[in-house]
Scaffold this active site. Sequence first.
Site, PDB file in Angstrom:
ATOM      1  N   SER A 174       0.845  -1.191   0.000  1.00 10.50           N
ATOM      2  CA  SER A 174       0.000   0.000   0.000  1.00 10.50           C
ATOM      3  C   SER A 174       0.877   1.236   0.000  1.00 10.50           C
ATOM      4  O   SER A 174       1.853   1.323   0.749  1.00 10.50           O
ATOM      5  CB  SER A 174      -0.917  -0.002   1.237  1.00 10.50           C
ATOM      6  OG  SER A 174      -1.674   1.180   1.280  1.00 10.50           O
ATOM      7  N   ASP A 175       0.515   2.201  -0.867  1.00 12.46           N
ATOM      8  CA  ASP A 175       1.305   3.421  -0.959  1.00 12.46           C
ATOM      9  C   ASP A 175       0.694   4.574  -0.184  1.00 12.46           C
ATOM     10  O   ASP A 175       1.345   5.564   0.069  1.00 12.46           O
ATOM     11  CB  ASP A 175       1.475   3.833  -2.426  1.00 12.46           C
ATOM     12  CG  ASP A 175       0.140   4.040  -3.120  1.00 12.46           C
ATOM     13  OD1 ASP A 175      -0.865   3.578  -2.566  1.00 12.46           O
ATOM     14  OD2 ASP A 175       0.109   4.667  -4.185  1.00 12.46           O
ATOM     15  N   LYS A 176      -0.566   4.475   0.169  1.00 13.06           N
ATOM     16  CA  LYS A 176      -1.208   5.598   0.848  1.00 13.06           C
ATOM     17  C   LYS A 176      -2.488   5.103   1.509  1.00 13.06           C
ATOM     18  O   LYS A 176      -2.969   4.000   1.250  1.00 13.06           O
ATOM     19  CB  LYS A 176      -1.541   6.716  -0.147  1.00 13.06           C
ATOM     20  CG  LYS A 176      -2.497   6.278  -1.241  1.00 13.06           C
ATOM     21  CD  LYS A 176      -2.805   7.410  -2.185  1.00 13.06           C
ATOM     22  CE  LYS A 176      -3.791   6.933  -3.261  1.00 13.06           C
ATOM     23  NZ  LYS A 176      -4.147   8.019  -4.179  1.00 13.06           N
ATOM     24  N   THR A 208      -6.028   3.093  -0.259  1.00 20.27           N
ATOM     25  CA  THR A 208      -5.864   1.971  -1.167  1.00 20.27           C
ATOM     26  C   THR A 208      -6.625   0.744  -0.660  1.00 20.27           C
ATOM     27  O   THR A 208      -7.231   0.024  -1.433  1.00 20.27           O
ATOM     28  CB  THR A 208      -4.375   1.641  -1.323  1.00 20.27           C
ATOM     29  OG1 THR A 208      -3.689   2.820  -1.755  1.00 20.27           O
ATOM     30  CG2 THR A 208      -4.171   0.548  -2.345  1.00 20.27           C
TER      31      THR A 208
END
Length: 671
Positions: free
Chosen positions: A517-519, A522
């Site tokens: 997960s980048d942020k 998500t």
Amino acid sequence: MRPDRPFLPPPHPSLPQATAADMELPARLPSPILKHSPSASAMTSRSLRDTSSVTFAADSIRSRSSKPEFISTSPYSSFESESFRTARTSRPSASVVSRSSTRRSASERAGGSQRDLRDEDARFVYINDEPRTNAPPATFPDNSVHTTKYSVLTFLPRNLYEQFHRVAYVYFLILAALNQVPQLGVFSPAASVMPLAIVLSVTAVKDAYEDWRRHRSDKKENNRTACVLDPADGVFRPKRWKEMQAGDVVRVVADETMPCDMVLLSTSDPTGVAYVQTINLDGESNLKTRYAKQETMLRTTPPEALAGAVIKCEKPNRNIYGFLATVDLDGRRAVSLGTSNIMLRGCELKNTAWAIGVAVYTGRDTKVMLNSSGAPSKRSRLDMHMNRETIALAVILVILCSVVSLLAGIWLGDHDDMLGVIPFFRKYDYSNDRQGVGKYNWYGTGAQVAFTFMSAVMLFQVMIPIALFISMEIVRVGQAYFMVQDKHMFDQQRQARFQCRALNINEDLGQIKYVFSDKTGTLTENRMEFRCASVHGRDFSDTDGGQEDGHAVLADGVVLRPKTAVKTDEKLLAMLKDGTGAKAGRARDFFLALATCNTIVPIVQDAADDPAAKLVEYQGESPDEQALVYAAAAYGHTLVERTSGHIIVHVFGTRQRYGTHPSTLGVPIWP
């Protein structure tokens, strides 16, 4: 919180000051989306550092005092105006900045130049001239798309090739081949092929059904219609998507999907702003803005005047966040185009009555199709695990059969002199007295060892049962049926059932092993909630006893209710309604700022529970802004309309109209 104003030095006394005659005036009012953009200050600072590329608009706007007026998109318009004057007068090579009626594109701000696009690396699209655009050798594909995996001719070989990626099927194919050897004495060789044929047939029928659904979806997509400008009489006529070509001028209305990648020419908004939703491309449900160049707006340029214009754009690529092109209108000047001027296939037009664009990429050349890798051959983790287990069991089986055949060879060597009379190994046939002594089908000790190995394989084949794979295919079909019929997975809002698009991976549903997960958002719903507020130094966070309020308003005889309700603080709500004094005024200004200073676009929808009412859904680029506007509506400040020229807010039932011009921002304007 208001962003800090960038520090800009005052003009030097020795430098000449710009006069009103030197000042270039903007061609049109900037979009309200840019007015409250958090990057406005950063863009201004970049423009000041790169003074050689500062451009201004062309047409003039009359102010109230009939004097020229500089219009900025920043809240600090007067401060920035003086700074721009300083930047203009400080240039040694020219006293007046060159005029340009469009703002710089994203690619130019990044440092790129449209002149860097060479002719051999470019595609030339002639607006409303499809035959000339697609003339040889520059023949472009039509707008039809195909996402199917098989055709009538390739289905059988390709499907069998994919199925035999399962090691177990290769194993069963070897067993079926061994059953055809006559020396092994199989009772019915043809019957041994039936289990494998059943497994392959069930899987083939399942794959054929899935591909038929893709074919049906492609046919429905290709036969959709859109309005295309007829170059003969200048009238928009319906045309099927698959018949569109590069160069066609397409008209799209609200809530319709873009049929191809097209450059925006004109919109229903006077400033050329259009709102699109790119959820089919990047999964983002927030609205994004697209702009039409002022030179191509149909209010200033008739459609027949665009017939000779040509768009020079880059060749098709997979980058959905970049676009490099120029449009040559009259043969003397080229207007740059960027990412904000193109609408990609799959986007939906929102909160805009209509938009007109020219098709530049069609069919398989569109960015969404270039990013599509086709229908993949998906395999579940259970299938991969069974492949490993099958290989391990096959190795054990080979070892076991090798030991048996080795021992059989040793025994045959020890009893070679007795093979003529031992039952089942007799070399000679004494049963026929008239013809003398005959011979059986004896192929030698080596061949007999090989036959023993094959016989052992047939005897031990139950180590990998074929019935297991037949059961798995039947169970998968049953699982798909029950998942589709599950009432708990029925979406009441969209009236849509669960769809099982790939029957091969049912067992992987919910089996998550790794999470990247980048942020935030998500994996979560990415929905912000308004909890409390601090107004004029006082904390209003007592929402435990408050009710969830949507604060319905009456606008033009229609009851409008925000889609999302917010818990309110009773004391704060009472102060907003009946309070007096400085604190009450500050609180009203606070929520008025929440309702107006944003990029939110209100969209009116039908209410399922109340046919007489309408739901107002706030859509924008940030979920934070959505939460703040819903909170403002719960506290009596309901945003009901936003255009490029004004904002309408209902404050406890009172309709107030605010202009978006910098000189009238925050000042009520009643019609």
